[in-house]
Design an enzyme around this catalytic site. Structure first.
Site, mmCIF file in Angstrom:
data_model
loop_
_atom_site.group_PDB
_atom_site.id
_atom_site.type_symbol
_atom_site.label_atom_id
_atom_site.label_comp_id
_atom_site.label_asym_id
_atom_site.label_seq_id
_atom_site.Cartn_x
_atom_site.Cartn_y
_atom_site.Cartn_z
ATOM 1 N N ARG A 8 1.203 -0.852 -0.644
ATOM 2 C CA ARG A 8 -0.086 0.323 0.363
ATOM 3 C C ARG A 8 0.391 1.074 -0.161
ATOM 4 O O ARG A 8 2.330 1.277 0.658
ATOM 5 C CB ARG A 8 -0.711 0.148 0.870
ATOM 6 C CG ARG A 8 0.266 0.131 2.922
ATOM 7 C CD ARG A 8 -1.270 -0.179 3.332
ATOM 8 N NE ARG A 8 -0.587 0.489 4.822
ATOM 9 C CZ ARG A 8 0.267 1.399 5.561
ATOM 10 N NH1 ARG A 8 0.002 2.146 4.378
ATOM 11 N NH2 ARG A 8 0.217 1.099 6.536
ATOM 12 N N GLU A 188 5.240 7.841 0.436
ATOM 13 C CA GLU A 188 4.675 7.751 -1.037
ATOM 14 C C GLU A 188 6.117 7.258 -1.556
ATOM 15 O O GLU A 188 6.705 7.617 -1.581
ATOM 16 C CB GLU A 188 4.183 8.527 -2.018
ATOM 17 C CG GLU A 188 2.234 9.346 -1.260
ATOM 18 C CD GLU A 188 1.704 9.321 -2.362
ATOM 19 O OE1 GLU A 188 2.160 10.012 -2.774
ATOM 20 O OE2 GLU A 188 0.659 10.088 -1.150
ATOM 21 N N ASP A 189 4.984 5.957 -2.706
ATOM 22 C CA ASP A 189 6.380 5.167 -3.616
ATOM 23 C C ASP A 189 7.626 4.272 -2.833
ATOM 24 O O ASP A 189 8.965 4.674 -3.094
ATOM 25 C CB ASP A 189 6.723 6.505 -4.296
ATOM 26 C CG ASP A 189 5.199 6.455 -5.570
ATOM 27 O OD1 ASP A 189 4.812 5.691 -6.027
ATOM 28 O OD2 ASP A 189 5.800 7.745 -6.121
ATOM 29 N N ARG A 190 7.848 4.425 -1.373
ATOM 30 C CA ARG A 190 8.704 4.314 -0.820
ATOM 31 C C ARG A 190 9.936 5.324 -0.212
ATOM 32 O O ARG A 190 10.300 4.270 -0.200
ATOM 33 C CB ARG A 190 9.090 2.884 -1.156
ATOM 34 C CG ARG A 190 7.746 0.883 -1.698
ATOM 35 C CD ARG A 190 7.567 0.959 -0.421
ATOM 36 N NE ARG A 190 6.766 -0.510 -0.059
ATOM 37 C CZ ARG A 190 5.245 0.172 -0.066
ATOM 38 N NH1 ARG A 190 4.867 0.843 -0.108
ATOM 39 N NH2 ARG A 190 4.599 -1.107 -0.007
ATOM 40 N N LEU A 191 9.245 5.992 -0.796
ATOM 41 C CA LEU A 191 10.400 7.319 -0.091
ATOM 42 C C LEU A 191 9.607 8.069 0.608
ATOM 43 O O LEU A 191 9.810 8.704 0.755
ATOM 44 C CB LEU A 191 10.703 8.039 -1.346
ATOM 45 C CG LEU A 191 11.010 8.003 -2.941
ATOM 46 C CD1 LEU A 191 10.423 8.824 -3.787
ATOM 47 C CD2 LEU A 191 11.561 7.321 -3.457
#
Length: 212
Positions: A8, A188-191
């Site tokens: 997610r 977000e986006d694993r950042l």
């Protein structure tokens, strides 16, 4: 759905340079208050990792009972596995898993034992049944059945029915004195946002951003 396909977005917040404080305890206090206000389950729960004489690490969840610039305090039976391992190797790590807020805090340091006075003050503030449980259970020792544990508890309850329990010498607290504290905020986006505080030899704290 396969476990490998479960994922997610993390989008509940961010952690920027402007959010940092001069020392990590001020930021930790803010995050802890946020966790308490959010009414997440067990906001003071932390995973404590120790290492035995063979180098085998083990982990367990305990409750944070005090925090100050001196360190993070928890209590346990001094005959427990964690206490025995800390007696051999005082290096320790703990982790606050505030996943409901997409936050984590990781702490590395060494432990020091609390004084008998500090132990007694906290022990006597506990509910009586919690005090009795400390007497009834030799933590981490094998026991043949849950029924036996209940029997031992009932015996302690009868023994001290009209008495104040003395603070035991087999039970006490440890203070984790940290040299490194990391704050993790999901992104977000694993950042993700990660900042690490490191204490230098003069006792000052230095910060650096880490890549996610």
């Amino acid at each position: 759905m396969a476990i490998s396909d479960m994922r997610r977005q993390y989008a509940k917040g961010s952690l920027q340079d402007k959010d940092l404080t001069a020392n990590p305890f001020s930021l930790f206090d803010r995050w802890l208050k946020d966790a308490i206000s959010a009414e997440i389950p067990d906001p003071t729960a932390m995973t404590v990792a120790t290492v035995d004489a063979t180098g085998q690490p083990s982990q367990r969840i305990v409750l944070l009972k005090d925090v100050s610039e001196a360190g993070f305090v928890f209590f346990t039976n001094l005959g427990s596995r964690k206490a025995q391992e800390l007696g051999q190797n005082p290096k320790v790590s703990c982790h606050f898993p505030w996943f409901f807020m997409e936050r984590q805090v990781r702490v590395c340091g060494v432990v020091e034992k609390l004084s008998f006075k500090e132990n007694a003050t906290y022990f006597l503030s506990r509910p009586k049944d919690s005090q009795l449980a400390a007497y009834a259970s030799e933590q981490s020792k094998p026991i043949s059945s849950r029924e036996l544990l209940h029997t031992q508890f009932a015996q302690m309850k009868q023994k001290f029915a009209n008495k104040t329990l003395p603070a035991p010498d087999f039970w006490g607290g440890f203070r984790i004195v940290p040299h490194q504290i990391e704050f993790w905020q999901g992104g977000e986006d694993r950042l993700h946002d990660r900042f690490e505080y490191n204490r230098d030899e003069n006792g000052s704290w230095n910060t650096q951003r880490l890549m996610p």
